[in-house]
Design a protein around this motif. Structure first.
Motif, PDB file in Angstrom:
ATOM      1  N   LEU A 229       0.848  -1.180   0.000  1.00  0.00           N
ATOM      2  CA  LEU A 229       0.000   0.000   0.000  1.00  0.00           C
ATOM      3  C   LEU A 229       0.886   1.233   0.000  1.00  0.00           C
ATOM      4  CD1 LEU A 229      -1.467  -2.104   2.407  1.00  0.00           C
ATOM      5  CD2 LEU A 229      -3.290  -0.614   1.578  1.00  0.00           C
ATOM      6  N   ALA A 230       0.590   2.145  -0.914  1.00  0.00           N
ATOM      7  CA  ALA A 230       1.333   3.402  -0.985  1.00  0.00           C
ATOM      8  C   ALA A 230       0.405   4.551  -0.645  1.00  0.00           C
ATOM      9  CB  ALA A 230       1.906   3.598  -2.391  1.00  0.00           C
ATOM     10  N   ARG A 231       0.854   5.418   0.226  1.00  0.00           N
ATOM     11  CA  ARG A 231       0.115   6.661   0.415  1.00  0.00           C
ATOM     12  C   ARG A 231       0.359   7.522  -0.821  1.00  0.00           C
ATOM     13  NH1 ARG A 231       1.200  11.468   4.877  1.00  0.00           N
ATOM     14  NH2 ARG A 231      -0.632  12.718   4.319  1.00  0.00           N
ATOM     15  N   HIS A 232      -0.614   8.302  -1.214  1.00  0.00           N
ATOM     16  CA  HIS A 232      -0.470   9.191  -2.368  1.00  0.00           C
ATOM     17  C   HIS A 232       0.633  10.220  -2.113  1.00  0.00           C
ATOM     18  CE1 HIS A 232      -2.223  12.471  -0.093  1.00  0.00           C
ATOM     19  NE2 HIS A 232      -3.081  11.578   0.386  1.00  0.00           N
ATOM     20  N   GLY A 233       1.052  10.901  -3.174  1.00  0.00           N
ATOM     21  CA  GLY A 233       2.062  11.944  -3.057  1.00  0.00           C
ATOM     22  C   GLY A 233       1.544  13.193  -2.360  1.00  0.00           C
ATOM     23  N   ARG A 234       2.448  14.074  -2.049  1.00  0.00           N
ATOM     24  CA  ARG A 234       2.134  15.262  -1.261  1.00  0.00           C
ATOM     25  C   ARG A 234       1.213  16.233  -2.003  1.00  0.00           C
ATOM     26  NH1 ARG A 234       6.621  19.648   0.640  1.00  0.00           N
ATOM     27  NH2 ARG A 234       5.849  20.693  -1.233  1.00  0.00           N
TER      28      ARG A 234
ATOM     29  N   ASP B 283     -10.883  16.997  -2.623  1.00  0.00           N
ATOM     30  CA  ASP B 283     -10.225  16.338  -3.761  1.00  0.00           C
ATOM     31  C   ASP B 283      -9.130  17.215  -4.358  1.00  0.00           C
ATOM     32  OD1 ASP B 283      -9.972  13.996  -5.145  1.00  0.00           O
ATOM     33  OD2 ASP B 283     -11.528  14.440  -6.619  1.00  0.00           O
ATOM     34  N   LEU B 284      -8.013  17.293  -3.678  1.00  0.00           N
ATOM     35  CA  LEU B 284      -6.892  18.127  -4.115  1.00  0.00           C
ATOM     36  C   LEU B 284      -5.926  17.351  -5.007  1.00  0.00           C
ATOM     37  CD1 LEU B 284      -7.974  19.786  -1.663  1.00  0.00           C
ATOM     38  CD2 LEU B 284      -5.583  20.420  -1.224  1.00  0.00           C
ATOM     39  N   PRO B 285      -5.222  18.068  -5.908  1.00  0.00           N
ATOM     40  CA  PRO B 285      -4.170  17.429  -6.699  1.00  0.00           C
ATOM     41  C   PRO B 285      -2.872  17.345  -5.908  1.00  0.00           C
ATOM     42  CG  PRO B 285      -4.316  19.726  -7.316  1.00  0.00           C
ATOM     43  CD  PRO B 285      -5.422  19.481  -6.305  1.00  0.00           C
ATOM     44  N   ILE B 286      -1.964  16.508  -6.351  1.00  0.00           N
ATOM     45  CA  ILE B 286      -0.629  16.486  -5.759  1.00  0.00           C
ATOM     46  C   ILE B 286       0.150  17.711  -6.244  1.00  0.00           C
ATOM     47  CG2 ILE B 286      -0.531  14.001  -5.371  1.00  0.00           C
ATOM     48  CD1 ILE B 286       1.015  13.685  -7.963  1.00  0.00           C
ATOM     49  N   ASP B 287       1.118  18.155  -5.429  1.00  0.00           N
ATOM     50  CA  ASP B 287       1.926  19.314  -5.807  1.00  0.00           C
ATOM     51  C   ASP B 287       3.191  18.850  -6.531  1.00  0.00           C
ATOM     52  OD1 ASP B 287       3.625  18.383  -3.807  1.00  0.00           O
ATOM     53  OD2 ASP B 287       3.111  19.963  -2.374  1.00  0.00           O
TER      54      ASP B 287
ATOM     55  N   PRO C  49     -10.292   6.428  -5.872  1.00  0.00           N
ATOM     56  CA  PRO C  49     -10.714   7.266  -6.992  1.00  0.00           C
ATOM     57  C   PRO C  49     -10.424   8.748  -6.789  1.00  0.00           C
ATOM     58  CG  PRO C  49     -12.608   6.713  -5.643  1.00  0.00           C
ATOM     59  CD  PRO C  49     -11.436   5.950  -5.083  1.00  0.00           C
ATOM     60  N   MET C  50      -9.865   9.134  -5.638  1.00  0.00           N
ATOM     61  CA  MET C  50      -9.582  10.542  -5.384  1.00  0.00           C
ATOM     62  C   MET C  50      -8.423  11.013  -6.258  1.00  0.00           C
ATOM     63  SD  MET C  50     -10.344  10.848  -1.295  1.00  0.00           S
ATOM     64  CE  MET C  50     -10.916  12.546  -1.495  1.00  0.00           C
ATOM     65  N   LEU C  51      -8.483  12.268  -6.673  1.00  0.00           N
ATOM     66  CA  LEU C  51      -7.534  12.814  -7.644  1.00  0.00           C
ATOM     67  C   LEU C  51      -6.085  12.607  -7.236  1.00  0.00           C
ATOM     68  CD1 LEU C  51      -6.930  14.440 -10.212  1.00  0.00           C
ATOM     69  CD2 LEU C  51      -7.238  16.539  -8.854  1.00  0.00           C
ATOM     70  N   ARG C  52      -5.757  12.887  -5.982  1.00  0.00           N
ATOM     71  CA  ARG C  52      -4.362  12.785  -5.557  1.00  0.00           C
ATOM     72  C   ARG C  52      -3.839  11.366  -5.643  1.00  0.00           C
ATOM     73  NH1 ARG C  52      -7.673  14.143  -1.215  1.00  0.00           N
ATOM     74  NH2 ARG C  52      -7.573  12.913   0.709  1.00  0.00           N
ATOM     75  N   ALA C  53      -4.699  10.387  -5.430  1.00  0.00           N
ATOM     76  CA  ALA C  53      -4.284   8.988  -5.555  1.00  0.00           C
ATOM     77  C   ALA C  53      -4.127   8.605  -7.029  1.00  0.00           C
ATOM     78  CB  ALA C  53      -5.299   8.079  -4.874  1.00  0.00           C
ATOM     79  N   ARG C  54      -5.075   9.030  -7.856  1.00  0.00           N
ATOM     80  CA  ARG C  54      -5.005   8.703  -9.284  1.00  0.00           C
ATOM     81  C   ARG C  54      -3.776   9.333  -9.939  1.00  0.00           C
ATOM     82  NH1 ARG C  54      -8.785  11.049 -11.937  1.00  0.00           N
ATOM     83  NH2 ARG C  54      -9.984  12.099 -10.293  1.00  0.00           N
ATOM     84  N   GLN C  55      -3.451  10.551  -9.533  1.00  0.00           N
ATOM     85  CA  GLN C  55      -2.260  11.196 -10.077  1.00  0.00           C
ATOM     86  C   GLN C  55      -0.986  10.489  -9.614  1.00  0.00           C
ATOM     87  OE1 GLN C  55      -2.864  15.259  -8.731  1.00  0.00           O
ATOM     88  NE2 GLN C  55      -3.568  15.886 -10.759  1.00  0.00           N
ATOM     89  N   THR C  56      -1.006   9.948  -8.417  1.00  0.00           N
ATOM     90  CA  THR C  56       0.169   9.247  -7.892  1.00  0.00           C
ATOM     91  C   THR C  56       0.405   7.930  -8.614  1.00  0.00           C
ATOM     92  OG1 THR C  56      -0.126  10.259  -5.707  1.00  0.00           O
ATOM     93  CG2 THR C  56       1.199   8.244  -5.808  1.00  0.00           C
ATOM     94  N   ILE C  57      -0.644   7.226  -8.931  1.00  0.00           N
ATOM     95  CA  ILE C  57      -0.472   5.917  -9.562  1.00  0.00           C
ATOM     96  C   ILE C  57      -0.307   6.009 -11.075  1.00  0.00           C
ATOM     97  CG2 ILE C  57      -2.849   5.205 -10.113  1.00  0.00           C
ATOM     98  CD1 ILE C  57      -2.199   2.526  -8.724  1.00  0.00           C
ATOM     99  N   ALA C  58      -0.646   7.144 -11.680  1.00  0.00           N
ATOM    100  CA  ALA C  58      -0.648   7.267 -13.143  1.00  0.00           C
ATOM    101  C   ALA C  58       0.699   6.937 -13.792  1.00  0.00           C
ATOM    102  CB  ALA C  58      -1.114   8.668 -13.545  1.00  0.00           C
ATOM    103  N   PRO C  59       1.840   7.467 -13.297  1.00  0.00           N
ATOM    104  CA  PRO C  59       3.112   7.103 -13.943  1.00  0.00           C
ATOM    105  C   PRO C  59       3.406   5.605 -13.874  1.00  0.00           C
ATOM    106  CG  PRO C  59       3.386   9.062 -12.569  1.00  0.00           C
ATOM    107  CD  PRO C  59       2.037   8.478 -12.245  1.00  0.00           C
TER     108      PRO C  59
END
Length: 201
Positions: A7-12, A26-30, A56-66
Motif C-alpha cells: 500500500l502506498a500513500r499518495h504523493g504530497r 479532492d486536491l491534486p498532488i503538488d 478514486p480521489m484525484l491525488r491517488a489517481r495522479q500518484t499511480i498514473a506514472p
C-alpha cells in the motif's frame, strides 16, 4: 497461495505540506508529490505488480498514473479506498479546531472523531473489505494516510482507537508491505519511502 500487497500513500499535496486535514477534499498532488509519484513508478517497475488498485480521489489517481503508464496496467478504482472524511476539520490544522474538539480527538480519535466526519470504524470496515478481496501474486494499492493506518490496526488486531499513537506517521508516497499466505497475514514493512524499499523476493 502467497500474496504480497504493497500500500502506498499518495504523493504530497499543498494541504499535506501545511499539515491540514484533507480527507474528502479532492486536491491534486503538488510538485513534490509529482516527483514522489515518479519515485513510486521507478520502484514499481522492479516490483512488477500483477495488479494495481487505487482510490478514486484525484491525488491517488495522479500518484499511480506514472506507474500505470510504465507497466501498461489499468488501475482498479474502488471507492472503498477513499480517505476518511474529516468533517469540520477539512482544510484545517488540528490547532485551528475548537480546543475541546481537538483535545477529545487526540484522546480518542475513534470515539470522538471530528463533527460531521466519517466514523473511523466504518472506514476500517470498508478498506478491510478491499484487503480481503485482493489475493494472488503482487498487488500495489494507492490509498490514504488515515485509511492505511486504520487498515494496519485492523489486520494486526490492534485497537483502532490507538491508531494515532501506535502509527504516528506515514509519509507522502511511503509504502506499507503485507504478505499473506495460508490465511496468515504479516506486516513486513511500514512507512518506507519508495526509494528505500527493497523489492520483495
Amino acid at each position: 497461495m502467497r500474496t504480497t500487497i504493497v500500500l502506498a500513500r499518495h504523493g504530497r499535496t499543498a494541504w499535506h505540506h501545511g499539515n491540514r486535514y484533507t480527507g474528502s477534499s479532492d486536491l491534486p498532488i503538488d510538485e513534490v508529490g509529482q516527483q514522489q509519484a515518479l519515485q513510486l513508478r521507478d520502484w514499481a517497475i522492479d516490483f512488477a505488480p500483477d495488479a494495481l488498485w487505487c482510490s478514486p480521489m484525484l491525488r491517488a489517481r495522479q500518484t499511480i498514473a506514472p506507474t500505470a503508464d510504465a507497466l501498461g496496467l489499468e488501475p482498479k478504482l474502488d471507492a472503498r479506498l477513499r480517505e476518511v472524511d474529516f468533517g469540520s476539520a477539512e482544510g484545517k490544522r488540528l490547532a485551528e479546531m475548537p480546543p475541546a474538539v481537538a483535545a477529545a480527538f487526540e484522546s480518542d480519535p475513534v470515539r470522538d472523531y471530528f463533527p460531521g466526519g466519517e466514523d473511523p470504524v466504518e472506514a476500517a470496515d470498508r478498506v478491510a473489505e478491499v484487503f480481503a478481496e485482493v489475493e494472488g501474486g503482487k498487488v500495489l494499492v494507492v490509498a490514504h494516510n488515515t485509511l492505511i493506518r486504520l487498515l494496519v490496526c485492523r489486520v494486526l488486531g490492534l485497537r483502532l482507537n490507538d491508531y494515532r499513537r501506535l502509527l504516528p506517521a506515514l509519509g507522502p508516497a511511503a509504502l506499507v508491505r503485507f504478505r499473506s499466505q495460508d490465511g496468515t497475514v504479516g506486516l513486513e514493512a511500514y512507512n518506507v519511502p519508495a526509494v528505500r524499499m527493497e523489492t520483495p523476493s
